[in-house]
Design a protein around this motif. Sequence first.
Motif, mmCIF file in Angstrom:
data_model
loop_
_atom_site.group_PDB
_atom_site.id
_atom_site.type_symbol
_atom_site.label_atom_id
_atom_site.label_comp_id
_atom_site.label_asym_id
_atom_site.label_seq_id
_atom_site.Cartn_x
_atom_site.Cartn_y
_atom_site.Cartn_z
ATOM 1 N N ASP A 151 0.918 -1.287 -0.416
ATOM 2 C CA ASP A 151 0.169 -0.076 0.194
ATOM 3 C C ASP A 151 0.909 1.690 0.363
ATOM 4 O OD1 ASP A 151 -2.143 -1.555 0.160
ATOM 5 O OD2 ASP A 151 -2.287 -1.627 2.171
ATOM 6 N N ALA A 152 0.634 2.368 -0.534
ATOM 7 C CA ALA A 152 1.368 2.951 -0.279
ATOM 8 C C ALA A 152 0.487 4.194 0.565
ATOM 9 C CB ALA A 152 1.198 4.379 -1.885
ATOM 10 N N PRO A 153 1.258 5.238 1.423
ATOM 11 C CA PRO A 153 1.324 5.849 2.397
ATOM 12 C C PRO A 153 0.425 7.363 1.110
ATOM 13 C CG PRO A 153 3.695 6.037 1.936
ATOM 14 C CD PRO A 153 3.461 4.828 1.110
ATOM 15 N N ALA A 154 0.436 7.503 0.697
ATOM 16 C CA ALA A 154 -0.221 8.475 0.298
ATOM 17 C C ALA A 154 -0.958 7.605 -1.036
ATOM 18 C CB ALA A 154 0.820 9.802 -0.684
ATOM 19 N N PRO A 155 -2.507 8.272 -1.266
ATOM 20 C CA PRO A 155 -3.712 8.046 -2.651
ATOM 21 C C PRO A 155 -3.076 8.457 -3.678
ATOM 22 C CG PRO A 155 -4.491 10.143 -1.314
ATOM 23 C CD PRO A 155 -2.846 10.154 -1.088
ATOM 24 N N ALA A 156 -2.070 9.153 -4.226
ATOM 25 C CA ALA A 156 -1.672 9.294 -5.610
ATOM 26 C C ALA A 156 -0.281 8.300 -5.124
ATOM 27 C CB ALA A 156 -1.242 10.423 -6.153
ATOM 28 N N ARG A 157 -0.202 7.145 -6.624
ATOM 29 C CA ARG A 157 0.218 6.242 -7.187
ATOM 30 C C ARG A 157 0.620 5.659 -8.121
ATOM 31 N NH1 ARG A 157 -3.412 2.374 -3.096
ATOM 32 N NH2 ARG A 157 -3.276 3.963 -2.245
ATOM 33 N N LEU A 158 1.613 4.948 -8.226
ATOM 34 C CA LEU A 158 1.827 3.935 -9.982
ATOM 35 C C LEU A 158 2.230 2.719 -9.303
ATOM 36 C CD1 LEU A 158 2.742 4.802 -12.858
ATOM 37 C CD2 LEU A 158 4.725 4.855 -11.907
ATOM 38 N N THR A 159 1.750 2.120 -10.045
ATOM 39 C CA THR A 159 1.588 0.973 -10.023
ATOM 40 C C THR A 159 1.895 -0.314 -11.182
ATOM 41 O OG1 THR A 159 -0.284 -0.062 -10.106
ATOM 42 C CG2 THR A 159 0.637 0.405 -7.470
ATOM 43 N N GLY A 160 2.558 -1.791 -11.208
ATOM 44 C CA GLY A 160 3.081 -1.980 -12.706
ATOM 45 C C GLY A 160 3.415 -3.368 -11.769
ATOM 46 N N ALA A 161 2.488 -4.164 -13.461
ATOM 47 C CA ALA A 161 2.905 -5.742 -13.569
ATOM 48 C C ALA A 161 3.311 -5.993 -14.769
ATOM 49 C CB ALA A 161 1.701 -6.473 -12.879
ATOM 50 N N TRP A 162 4.397 -7.643 -15.026
ATOM 51 C CA TRP A 162 4.679 -7.873 -16.074
ATOM 52 C C TRP A 162 4.433 -9.503 -15.337
ATOM 53 C CZ3 TRP A 162 7.320 -5.327 -11.972
ATOM 54 C CH2 TRP A 162 8.195 -5.604 -10.732
ATOM 55 N N ALA A 163 4.711 -9.944 -16.931
ATOM 56 C CA ALA A 163 5.162 -11.436 -16.755
ATOM 57 C C ALA A 163 5.747 -12.027 -16.169
ATOM 58 C CB ALA A 163 5.391 -12.269 -18.042
ATOM 59 N N GLY A 164 4.822 -12.755 -15.203
ATOM 60 C CA GLY A 164 5.837 -13.912 -13.399
ATOM 61 C C GLY A 164 5.141 -12.884 -12.663
ATOM 62 N N GLN A 165 4.792 -11.946 -12.906
ATOM 63 C CA GLN A 165 4.247 -10.570 -11.988
ATOM 64 C C GLN A 165 3.257 -10.714 -11.547
ATOM 65 O OE1 GLN A 165 6.455 -9.902 -8.582
ATOM 66 N NE2 GLN A 165 4.535 -9.418 -7.613
ATOM 67 N N ALA A 166 2.001 -11.284 -11.038
ATOM 68 C CA ALA A 166 0.354 -11.331 -11.317
ATOM 69 C C ALA A 166 -0.010 -10.038 -10.544
ATOM 70 C CB ALA A 166 0.277 -12.296 -11.392
ATOM 71 N N ASP A 167 0.857 -10.119 -9.657
ATOM 72 C CA ASP A 167 0.224 -9.029 -8.039
ATOM 73 C C ASP A 167 1.185 -7.812 -8.548
ATOM 74 O OD1 ASP A 167 -1.558 -10.531 -6.739
ATOM 75 O OD2 ASP A 167 -0.044 -11.015 -5.782
ATOM 76 N N PRO A 168 0.170 -6.299 -8.918
ATOM 77 C CA PRO A 168 1.020 -5.539 -8.993
ATOM 78 C C PRO A 168 2.113 -4.792 -8.130
ATOM 79 C CG PRO A 168 -1.506 -4.788 -10.165
ATOM 80 C CD PRO A 168 -1.075 -6.085 -8.191
ATOM 81 N N VAL A 169 3.092 -4.047 -8.409
ATOM 82 C CA VAL A 169 4.260 -3.903 -7.025
ATOM 83 C C VAL A 169 4.124 -1.909 -6.940
ATOM 84 C CG1 VAL A 169 5.448 -5.621 -7.654
ATOM 85 C CG2 VAL A 169 5.612 -3.421 -9.118
ATOM 86 N N LEU A 170 4.279 -1.816 -5.892
ATOM 87 C CA LEU A 170 4.271 -0.105 -6.001
ATOM 88 C C LEU A 170 5.701 0.588 -6.355
ATOM 89 C CD1 LEU A 170 2.795 2.304 -4.505
ATOM 90 C CD2 LEU A 170 4.289 1.225 -2.696
ATOM 91 N N LEU A 171 5.424 1.193 -8.022
ATOM 92 C CA LEU A 171 6.755 1.688 -7.961
ATOM 93 C C LEU A 171 6.657 2.934 -7.401
ATOM 94 C CD1 LEU A 171 5.635 0.913 -11.931
ATOM 95 C CD2 LEU A 171 7.752 0.108 -10.153
ATOM 96 N N ALA A 172 5.820 3.716 -7.555
ATOM 97 C CA ALA A 172 6.429 5.889 -7.049
ATOM 98 C C ALA A 172 4.792 6.408 -6.553
ATOM 99 C CB ALA A 172 6.488 6.346 -8.515
ATOM 100 N N TYR A 173 4.861 7.265 -5.768
ATOM 101 C CA TYR A 173 3.633 7.787 -4.684
ATOM 102 C C TYR A 173 4.237 9.435 -5.340
ATOM 103 C CZ TYR A 173 5.895 6.442 -1.134
ATOM 104 O OH TYR A 173 7.152 6.585 0.565
ATOM 105 N N ALA A 174 3.314 9.659 -4.764
ATOM 106 C CA ALA A 174 3.784 11.435 -4.427
ATOM 107 C C ALA A 174 2.273 12.392 -3.629
ATOM 108 C CB ALA A 174 2.966 11.605 -5.974
ATOM 109 N N ARG A 175 3.011 12.835 -3.078
ATOM 110 C CA ARG A 175 2.463 13.973 -1.410
ATOM 111 C C ARG A 175 2.703 15.095 -1.854
ATOM 112 N NH1 ARG A 175 4.676 9.789 3.078
ATOM 113 N NH2 ARG A 175 7.551 10.241 1.948
#
Length: 206
Positions: A182-206
């Motif tokens: 979970d991101a510590p702020a509502p605005a976030r960027l997530t990503g996923a790729w082959a072999g990573q079905a659950d999106p990962v947290l890449l960045a967030y903004a506050r």
Amino acid sequence: MALLHRAELRPSKLDLLAAWLPGRPWFAGTPGAEVTRVATFRFDDPAGEVGIETMLVRVGDGPVLQVPLTYRGAPLAGADRWLVGTTDHSALGPRWVYDACGDPVYAPALAAAVLADAGQAEEYFEVDGRREVRAPNMTLAGTRTGALPALGAVDEVVDGDPTLIRAGDVELALVRRPAPADAPAPARLTGAWAGQADPVLLAYAR
């Protein structure tokens, strides 16, 4: 939209990272181990002068590391701290490779992805005068927060995990070891790729 070249780089991007990554405060892995590419995506430089590519890599059997890079045809003044190295591109000539967090073109591109769900750049090759699109190898999802705030000049970059990029009233946080979280702020960027079905947290903004 990113035009790619079927070209050779000497040294390669992964060779540059193998030498540079162990000196980062957020590094995880075995120094000297092989650096392998997990996934990549690109952002657009509106001026079309600077390549902006984010690489997700592993060093040995370490965790996935997020490394945004910029590629320039000349040195960036005052950015020696962020220089990853130089490489010779068989189509474009010498290229200066920087940790994008210290490059002024990166913050607006990251902010647009996090705060306006701008997505990644379409990548293509020119083949006999035709455009050959390369399918993305990962998906991105940002947050639509309304009007994108105007970013001024970057005031400060704090290298760590996350790496913090402060520009006016906006603070962007780039997660160096992406994982489902979970991101510590509502605005976030997530990503996923082959072999990573659950999106990962890449960045967030506050």
